[in-house]
Every structure is written in C-alpha cells, then in structure tokens.
Design an enzyme around this catalytic site. Structure first.
Site, short mmCIF file in Angstrom:
data_model
loop_
_atom_site.label_atom_id
_atom_site.label_comp_id
_atom_site.label_asym_id
_atom_site.label_seq_id
_atom_site.Cartn_x
_atom_site.Cartn_y
_atom_site.Cartn_z
N ARG A 180 11.77 -4.68 4.64
CA ARG A 180 10.37 -4.24 4.74
C ARG A 180 9.78 -4.14 3.35
O ARG A 180 9.58 -3.05 2.81
CB ARG A 180 10.29 -2.94 5.52
CG ARG A 180 10.61 -3.15 6.99
CD ARG A 180 10.12 -2.05 7.88
NE ARG A 180 9.94 -2.52 9.24
CZ ARG A 180 9.50 -1.77 10.23
NH1 ARG A 180 9.17 -0.51 10.02
NH2 ARG A 180 9.37 -2.27 11.44
N GLN A 186 6.16 -9.33 4.73
CA GLN A 186 5.31 -8.87 5.83
C GLN A 186 4.97 -9.95 6.86
O GLN A 186 4.95 -9.67 8.05
CB GLN A 186 4.04 -8.23 5.28
CG GLN A 186 4.28 -6.85 4.67
CD GLN A 186 3.00 -6.22 4.14
OE1 GLN A 186 1.96 -6.85 4.05
NE2 GLN A 186 3.09 -4.94 3.80
N ASP A 213 7.64 -10.01 9.54
CA ASP A 213 8.02 -8.73 10.15
C ASP A 213 7.79 -8.73 11.66
O ASP A 213 6.76 -8.27 12.15
CB ASP A 213 7.23 -7.60 9.48
CG ASP A 213 7.68 -6.22 9.92
OD1 ASP A 213 8.59 -6.13 10.78
OD2 ASP A 213 7.13 -5.23 9.43
N SER A 245 7.38 -5.28 13.58
CA SER A 245 6.02 -4.73 13.60
C SER A 245 5.12 -5.47 14.58
O SER A 245 4.35 -4.85 15.32
CB SER A 245 5.42 -4.76 12.19
OG SER A 245 6.08 -3.85 11.34
N TYR A 264 11.14 4.32 8.40
CA TYR A 264 11.51 5.15 9.54
C TYR A 264 11.72 6.60 9.10
O TYR A 264 11.96 6.88 7.92
CB TYR A 264 12.81 4.64 10.18
CG TYR A 264 12.71 3.26 10.77
CD1 TYR A 264 12.19 3.07 12.04
CD2 TYR A 264 13.16 2.15 10.06
CE1 TYR A 264 12.11 1.80 12.59
CE2 TYR A 264 13.07 0.87 10.59
CZ TYR A 264 12.55 0.70 11.87
OH TYR A 264 12.47 -0.56 12.39
#
Length: 364
Positions: free
Chosen positions: A121, A126, A129, A132, A226
């Site tokens: 991450r 991105q 990802d 997500s 997280y």
C-alpha cells in the site's frame, strides 16, 4: 507476451480478471491475450465483446498452451494448478495468509505467483490496489442489501399522512468499504454514524456527513492502513460500548477485519437481542467468521426479529463494475511486471517483491 484469462470455477464467483476494455489496451501495449470462451459471461461481457477487443477466444483445453502469464480472480483449484507450466506467472487473489496448502501447491509447481491482496500500500501501487477497488463495491452493495431488508424507508419523507423519520445507520470500521457504505447510506437519506478504533479517520467520516461515534476504544494504525488488533481487554470494552449504543440504530454495517486472522467479534448476541425487530446487520467480515457473534457465513439469519446478513463475496454480486475495476488493477500490475509486453521481474522493486508469494528460486 501471451496472457491467458480463464473462466472462474469457484462457486458463486461471477467476476472475470480482464474485461474487453482492458484487453484492448493491453493489446495496444504489446500483449497477446487469449480468453477462455464464456469467461466474461456472468459479468455481462460476451465472447463477441472480447473478439472485438482483439482477444483470441479458445476452449479450456487450449487456453494455457504457450501462456506466460495467467490472470484470474479467485485462487486456482489443485487441478488448475497442475495444468500450469513451471515458470508461469500467475496473478489473482491467492489468499497467501490463509491458504497455506494452495501456496505450497503453487510453489511445488514452480509457479511465479503474485497475490493481489499482497500489493504494497504505497502511492505508486495505488492503480494496482484491488483490495480497495473491491472493498468499494462491497461497501456500496452492503447498503443496498440493508435497504432491501430493513422495514423502514431510508430518507426522511414529508407526506400528507405525516413525516416519516429517516433510518439511523451505524457503520463499524471506516476503511474503504466503510467509507463507501457511509457515502451510499447518506445518499439514500439515512442519518449515519460511524465508529473506528483509529482516531485518525474521524475527519474522513465527518467529511462524508456522518457523525463519529466515540466509544473510548483506540488503536494504532499499521503501515497497510489497518487497525492493529485490540487486546482482549479492549475488545471486551468495545463490545460493552457497542452493546449500549447499537439499539439506537435500524441498520448496522460492520467491516472490521485483521489480515490473515479471524474477524474480531464486535457484536455479541445480547446486543442483537436489544435491537428493534425489523433492524438489519450486514456483516462484511462474514468470510472470516464475522464481526457479529450470530453471523453465519454465506447465509441470512434472523434472531429476535433482527436480520443478520452474512452474504459473502459481495463484489461478485455486482460483477460488471467489480470486474471492470479489478481488470484495471490487474492490467496495472501486468504492465509493471512486463513493460512493453516483455516480462522483466525486478526483485529489488518493492511492488514486485512485495506481491510475489511464490517463485522457483524461493523453493530451492
């Protein structure tokens, strides 16, 4: 470089790893794409769509011949792993933290496997990802499931027969799925509150128009974004606090998860019993056991008039757009691993080394 797109065989999996739009872009970037017939049918993409995008359509028996890279959504079965040649690159959701047998099979087969859930991450990763992108779909769908089941209208309505009060919704966990759930519930007109043990997300929650529920339980955030797992004492405190507040809400959506671990139990049975009949809990952590003590993975159960929705793999219920987003994530990783259509695995690169879960050198 030849890329193979198999039809998913996991029960209930409707997504496809590459959609025609992305196939066309990869073709322009120098990739040869071979798609199994019917691979995109359950996601709303026909074989004709793939043919128009420049893919070669083949039956399953011819799919892997000469394929250097195989992209899929769900982990392959033992039979499918056995059909992969040594050195084949595999990309998909491979569950490296929970499916040790599957990872061992891939390693013994000599497969170079990249797990989409292991993408670091970091900013430049991105576009890859997939956690997500799929969580966004899940958060949206969770609200729709709740709206369909709850016995109240979501928005406030002013009618000739009087005013109808809006649904009060609580979202537990303000990660990607939780934030999307907040935004969707707000658009439907609900009064939304949200709770997360990470105080840093308060600003995001409030920017979406939700109230941040303060329960007095806090935890640090990991590098992956997280929340760190709570101590037994903190978990007990959190349960007591939620038990007191949950009866105020008509809809509760839980999203709390710890990678590679069973989902934390946030809502005990006694809290459900205090909710009003007709209320709904949607447990997005059902696949790892659920945040509610009464959740049954893959089922919808009712307890004292409260519906607990434990439906798993919510992104697959919205397969068209979930596949579209996932396909873009996969394409970004494929082009990272094989710029200009030629495989170049740089093990010093943080993305390449971080996402790789098996490779022949690792088994030597």
């Amino acid at each position: 470089m030849r890329v193979a797109v198999p039809r998913e065989t996991t029960p209930g999996e409707r997504r496809v790893a590459l959609v025609p739009e992305t196939v066309s872009k990869l073709r322009e970037a120098g990739f040869d794409i071979r798609v199994e017939r019917g691979a995109g049918a359950t996601a709303g993409f026909s074989d004709a769509d793939y043919a128009d995008a420049g893919a070669e359509l083949v039956d399953s028996g011819a799919l892997l011949a000469g394929a250097e890279l195989v992209v899929r959504v769900a982990r392959p079965s033992a039979e499918e792993v056995a059909g992969l040649q040594r050195g084949t690159v595999l990309v998909g959701f491979l569950q490296p933290l929970t499916d040790s047998e599957g990872i061992t099979r891939l390693r013994e087969q000599g497969v170079v496997a990249f797990a989409m859930e292991s993408i670091p991450r970091i900013t430049r990763a991105q576009p890859m990802d997939a956690l997500s992108s799929q969580a966004t779909v899940a958060g949206y769908k969770a609200v729709l499931l709740a709206a369909d089941r709850v016995q109240k209208l979501f928005p406030m309505l002013m009618t000739a027969a009087g005013t109808i009060a809006p649904v009060r919704a609580l979202v537990v966990g303000a990660g990607v799925a939780g934030l999307q759930a907040i935004a969707t519930a707000r658009r439907l007109g609900a009064v939304v509150s949200a709770f997360d043990v990470r105080p840093a997300v308060r600003e995001q929650v409030e920017s979406l128009g939700a109230a941040f529920l303060e329960l007095g339980v806090r935890a640090e955030e990991t590098e992956g974004g997280y929340a760190m797992e709570l101590t037994a004492e903190q978990q007990a405190q959190q349960q007591v606090a939620l038990e007191e507040r949950i009866p105020d809400f008509d809809v509760v959506i839980t999203t709390a998860a710890v990678p590679g671990r069973p989902a934390p139990k946030l809502i005990p049975a006694v809290a459900v019993e205090r909710m009003r009949p007709g209320s709904v809990i949607v447990d997005l952590a059902a696949e790892t056991g659920g945040n509610c003590e009464l959740t049954v993975p893959g089922e919808v159960v009712e307890h004292d008039g409260v519906a607990i929705i434990g439906t798993t793999n919510l992104p697959s219920l919205m397969a068209y757009h979930a596949s579209q987003l996932y396909s873009r994530n996969v394409a970004a990783l494929v082009q990272h691993l094989a710029p200009n259509g030629e495989l170049v695995l740089d093990w010093d690169d943080e993305i390449t080394s971080g996402a790789c879960v098996t490779r022949p050198e690792a088994s030597a």
